[in-house]
Structure formats: C-alpha cells, structure tokens
Motif scaffolding. Sequence first.
Motif, PDB file in Angstrom:
ATOM      1  N   ARG A  23       0.801  -1.219   0.000  1.00  0.00           N
ATOM      2  CA  ARG A  23       0.000   0.000   0.000  1.00  0.00           C
ATOM      3  C   ARG A  23       0.838   1.276   0.000  1.00  0.00           C
ATOM      4  N   GLY A  24       2.083   1.209   0.462  1.00  0.00           N
ATOM      5  CA  GLY A  24       2.819   2.438   0.687  1.00  0.00           C
ATOM      6  C   GLY A  24       3.982   2.729  -0.222  1.00  0.00           C
ATOM      7  N   CYS A  25       4.276   1.849  -1.182  1.00  0.00           N
ATOM      8  CA  CYS A  25       5.503   2.015  -1.975  1.00  0.00           C
ATOM      9  C   CYS A  25       5.441   3.230  -2.896  1.00  0.00           C
ATOM     10  N   LEU A  26       4.294   3.455  -3.535  1.00  0.00           N
ATOM     11  CA  LEU A  26       4.181   4.631  -4.397  1.00  0.00           C
ATOM     12  C   LEU A  26       4.241   5.913  -3.569  1.00  0.00           C
ATOM     13  N   PRO A 195       0.348   3.189   8.409  1.00  0.00           N
ATOM     14  CA  PRO A 195      -0.218   4.515   8.132  1.00  0.00           C
ATOM     15  C   PRO A 195       0.478   5.597   8.960  1.00  0.00           C
ATOM     16  N   PHE A 196       0.686   6.754   8.344  1.00  0.00           N
ATOM     17  CA  PHE A 196       1.213   7.940   9.016  1.00  0.00           C
ATOM     18  C   PHE A 196       0.322   9.117   8.656  1.00  0.00           C
ATOM     19  N   ARG A 197       0.421  10.155   9.471  1.00  0.00           N
ATOM     20  CA  ARG A 197      -0.291  11.381   9.106  1.00  0.00           C
ATOM     21  C   ARG A 197       0.164  11.841   7.733  1.00  0.00           C
ATOM     22  N   SER A 198      -0.720  12.455   7.000  1.00  0.00           N
ATOM     23  CA  SER A 198      -0.429  12.828   5.618  1.00  0.00           C
ATOM     24  C   SER A 198       0.800  13.700   5.517  1.00  0.00           C
ATOM     25  N   ASP A 206       6.750  11.404  15.904  1.00  0.00           N
ATOM     26  CA  ASP A 206       6.824  10.222  15.070  1.00  0.00           C
ATOM     27  C   ASP A 206       5.540   9.928  14.317  1.00  0.00           C
ATOM     28  N   GLY A 207       4.535  10.750  14.464  1.00  0.00           N
ATOM     29  CA  GLY A 207       3.326  10.547  13.683  1.00  0.00           C
ATOM     30  C   GLY A 207       2.398   9.542  14.339  1.00  0.00           C
ATOM     31  N   ALA A 208       1.094   9.647  14.052  1.00  0.00           N
ATOM     32  CA  ALA A 208       0.111   8.728  14.613  1.00  0.00           C
ATOM     33  C   ALA A 208      -0.476   7.890  13.503  1.00  0.00           C
ATOM     34  N   ASP A 209      -0.529   6.580  13.741  1.00  0.00           N
ATOM     35  CA  ASP A 209      -1.127   5.736  12.716  1.00  0.00           C
ATOM     36  C   ASP A 209      -2.618   5.563  12.979  1.00  0.00           C
ATOM     37  N   ASP A 215      -1.632   8.386   5.403  1.00  0.00           N
ATOM     38  CA  ASP A 215      -1.073   7.714   4.240  1.00  0.00           C
ATOM     39  C   ASP A 215      -0.178   6.584   4.708  1.00  0.00           C
ATOM     40  N   VAL A 216      -0.151   5.492   3.965  1.00  0.00           N
ATOM     41  CA  VAL A 216       0.729   4.373   4.293  1.00  0.00           C
ATOM     42  C   VAL A 216       2.104   4.633   3.675  1.00  0.00           C
TER      43      VAL A 216
END
Length: 644
Positions: A23-26, A195-198, A206-209, A215-216
């Motif tokens: 889900r997150g590579c792009l 997932p991370f914040r956009s 460190d961001g919240a999932d 976004d992943v």
Amino acid sequence: MGKVYALLVGINEYGSAARADLRGCLNDVAAARAELERRAAGRLLVRTLLNGAATANAVEAAIRTHLGQAGPEDTALLWFSGHGTEYAARTTQELAAEPTGRCQALVCADGPLPDKRLGALLDGAAAGGAHVVAVLDCCFSGGATREERGGARYLPPLPGWRPPAVSRDASGPDTRPAHVLLAASRLGQLSYERPFRSAQPAGGADGADGADGADVHGVFSYALVDALRRAGPAVSARELLAEAHARVRRLLDGQHPVLFPAEPGGLADRPLLGGAARTPSPHLLREGPDGWEVDCGRVHGLTGEAGTEFAAARGVVRARSVAADRTLVDPHGWVPEPGSVHPVALSALALPPAAVVVSGEGAAPRPGSPLLRVAAEGSPEAERAALLFRVEVRDARAHVLRRDGSPYVAPLPLGGAADAARLTDCLTRLAQWYRIRDLSSGLSPLGGHVRVEVLPWGDEDARPLVPDGNGEIVRAYDGPREPWVSVRLRNTGDRPLWCVLLDLNDRFGAGSALFPGQFIGPGGTGYALDGAPVQLSLPPSRPARPGACARDWLKLIVAEGELNTVPFHLASWDPDGPRDRSGPPVDGLLRLTGRPGPAGGRDLGPARPAAPGQWATRTVALRTVAPDGGTAPDTGRPVTAPGG
C-alpha cells in the motif's frame, strides 16, 4: 555541484494472487522525489518505474542507461520500495558470498533481481566516477523485503524463481563495493509499512497511525525522508542512517536499518548528494526508544558509568547506563532537538589510564593525555597498572620500554617541545592499540560460538592451521613468494551472529577491511575478503632477510547485533611522518577524530531477534617469517588481498 541522477522504483501492485500487494511504496517514491526536488533543484534528473513497468529487465536497463550517465562530479541514486525475498544458497559461489546461507533479491513486477546482481550493476554505474547510493526499503535489504505491522514487504520465492548465480572473481582484486547502501532492515529481517499522518513531521514527532487522512509509508522510507528534510546540505549517509535508525526503533521493534560499507572516511561519509568524503565522528548521539543514547558501549571499552562523558558541539552528555552496543545518556546544560543526531566524542574515561614511569637524564617530559598517567618508579599504581610504559631518557632520546625492558618502538629523539609532543602521540597510540587488542568481554554466552579458521590458500579440505608453542600461527615465505591463506569464520551456534574481524599489526595499526561487519547464519561460514586470498608479507621498512618476521593479531568481535566499528581503525605508527591529527585525540577512549568543539514489516515470514545484548571476542596471532634465503617482494601492507 554535479547532477543527481535518480531512479525511483515503487511497486504496490504485483498482479497475482500468489503475490501480496502493498500500500505504501508509491507514497514512498512520491515523498522521496519531492524531497530530492527540493534539495537538488536545477540539477535533478529523475526516472520512475512504477508497478507493472518495474520489471527486472527494466530496472537493470534503467540502472545502466540512466544512472550510468553519471560522471565524476555527479550522484547516482537508486530508491527501491517494494517486496523482497530470500532463498537458500546452493552453489559454491553463493555459499562463499552469503555467510547466512541465504541469498536475497528484490522482487520486481515480474520476478526477482538478486542482490549480488544489483550490486554489480550499481558498481558498474560507479565506474565513471560517480557517487552511487542505493536506498532499499524492502525485507532482508541488509543483504541487499516489506510487511505492514500488519503487512510485510516479503514474498516467498516461487518455483520458477531460480536466478543464475553471479560469478565472483576469486583471484584477489578489490571486492569492496563501489556504492553505499542504506537498507531498511538487517539481512534476515522484515521491514514494515504503516499509516502515518499525511504531512511528514517537521521535528521529532513520530506521527500517529490509524488516523483519518493517514497515508501508508514504509517505516524506513518515512524516517529517511524526514531525516533528509531536516538535514544540512552536506549530510552524509552515515548521519542520515543514524537518525533514520533511531526513528525506526522508536516506532517499532524488530527492524534495524543498515549502512554498508561503514568503514570510516569512505563512501558512507561522503555527502549523500555529492561531495568529498569527510572525517567521520567516531560516535553519534541520537534519540532511541529509551531516551538519548550514544552508539558505543561495553564492546568499545566502556566498562562502567562513573566518569563517562561525551562532548557535543553544544554541550556534554553523561552516561546513565552502559549496554553492549550503546550508552544511555542524559544531556547536561543543553537540550537537543527531539529526533536530532549529533556527532559526539568520548571526553572522559571510565577505564584507568596506562601508567608511565619516566626516568633518565635531565628534565624528563611528562606526557599529557587522559589515556596516560605518570607514576613513580615502584609505586603501587605502577605495579598494579594493566598497561605500563617505561620511558628512559638517554643521549637526548626517549626509549619506550615494556616491564621487561624490551622496546615497544625505536628510540625517539627528545630535543624540544615538538619531540615531547611526538612522544605523547606515540604513547597515546600504543594505549589505544592495546585497548583494542586486549578488549575482552570476560565470560560470555557467545564465547566459542564463532570460530576463526586460518587455512593454506587453495586447499579448502585442509585442516585449519594450529598455533605453535608460542600461541602463534606461523607462515613462511616460499622462496620469494609471500604466503597466502584463507580466513573463514564458522558460526557453530543456533542463531545469526554479527561478526567483525579486525587486523592489528605490529606497527600499532588496526582496521576491519578483512571482514567489515556482517551477520553469519547458524551453521554458516563467512570468508575474509569475500573468499579472496589473504596475502601475508613483510612491511616495506623490514628487509626480507633470514630471521625477519611480521606479526598480526586477528581480533574477532561477535555480537547479537551490529556494533559501531569506527573506533577500531588506527593508522600504523610512523615515527618519521607528520603528526597524525586524524588519530585518537588526547581526551578520549577509542576516538579517531580531533577534539570536540565547544560547549508494517515489508516481508512475510518470521522476524528474528534484534537486540545486540551479549558479545564476545577471540584473538588469533599470526607470524609471517621471511625466507631462509633470497629476496621477498616489497609489497607493503602485512595483511592484504593480492594486488591490494
């Protein structure tokens, strides 16, 4: 500055029920491109290969044609975000090159691209003089894959995936890579996406999932892009990896990013997007999961907390507790920015210094260094010292002697302040060298798990050579030809162990070129110089007359996780050369730079233990003996690969 040729490869969709999509590579590729465009505006040339376009042939061709354009002033950067895989090594070549017994590969849209093949392609791109960097966010990327913690970036090998073995030249050329690798995980580990914040954080948060609008991203890509965003223009791969490593460890357990090769002053210390290599700091302060930490510990000679202090440009940090591979510290007099990384130097010692007894004619100099302490002849301090230097001044020369009166080095002139400083340099170098050679973990659960075997070159069926009555393995010249040996490391334990093999010579130099640091799998074998022959020879200053010899000590350090190897590099002592300002300064232990300034895994499969925990050492002594007659070639370094 030169151009930056970037090849960005991201694969979310593998188009088969047998291959799990990601889900997150792009997102990784898009974030990396945006940051590169900001940092290298006007000189960035980007090519992207996404999803089905990223076949193995297309990636190979793009490395040759796009990255291959880069010249001496340019940077060529490959960023791969996708699945990885591993499979059992089978051929003799694979087994010699893969000490874990497993081969790794990137999984392209249509199948695998073996890591050794990728390495050869990247080294080919470096042939024109470019600085080549590879960022791999996939599991097992420390060998050269991805899982969301909850979704790993790993694919098991399919039956049709049997890539041909990559040939290895065993005749002895330099086998060191010509590119630097920043990998998402150790060889054998998974790497994760989540997932991370956009918006990427601008600081240490460190961001919240799981939040709306998240976004992943690959955890490693997210951490690395953010570290790059906040770094200065000349940031090195080593500094970026240190910050990304700490961020990844704060976010999850079981994923440890890797830098390779990590030798000081080499590719890892060049600015990431081009520029000359810089002298590295031996230690880095970073924010780990347990608070602020410095990346050295007991294995680097720190045996206790009392008195241990590290200096940074803005202040000092003091040790709170010392682990095998790192020291937990508290800043004093300053507050580091959350998530930042700072070069630091060990500025106060926890180990007792070497004792120096000075005697002889006139006003004897008093060497000034925290590594040295002047003691009175016959004093309890001198008698108890683990390391004692007797300096006798005769005829305006300083004789540096052992307890038994034998010399450490040739006599040094002693006629003024410059000569006194040279004497201090010499004693400091000796103290550093002996601290490395005599480093011991004491009784360790890892003791004996990895064997160091020295064999005659060309006979793998021969039994390992054994020490003589003096505890040394002796090899003699065969007429004019220097002896060649093979050095292998055998892991007889039941788990992967990280190993580095140091070479300490009798001119008080040390380095890790033989086996710079790599995991060896249970029952696996690692080879010094990737299996190339190790050539033993006398140094240029030592004529190959009957009776002449040279000594080397092979120092194996085994640990459950990677250790910082920068402090284990010392240039050989040269009494006639200029003062070595790159060697260990007088205010630290195992330091190699000058004084501090003023105050979701992306691979499916079982994760492996990552805690460094225990460590152990083993030392093998070698003696190279000149021929009884004839002349030996003047080859330079006592231990090297032929032609090295």
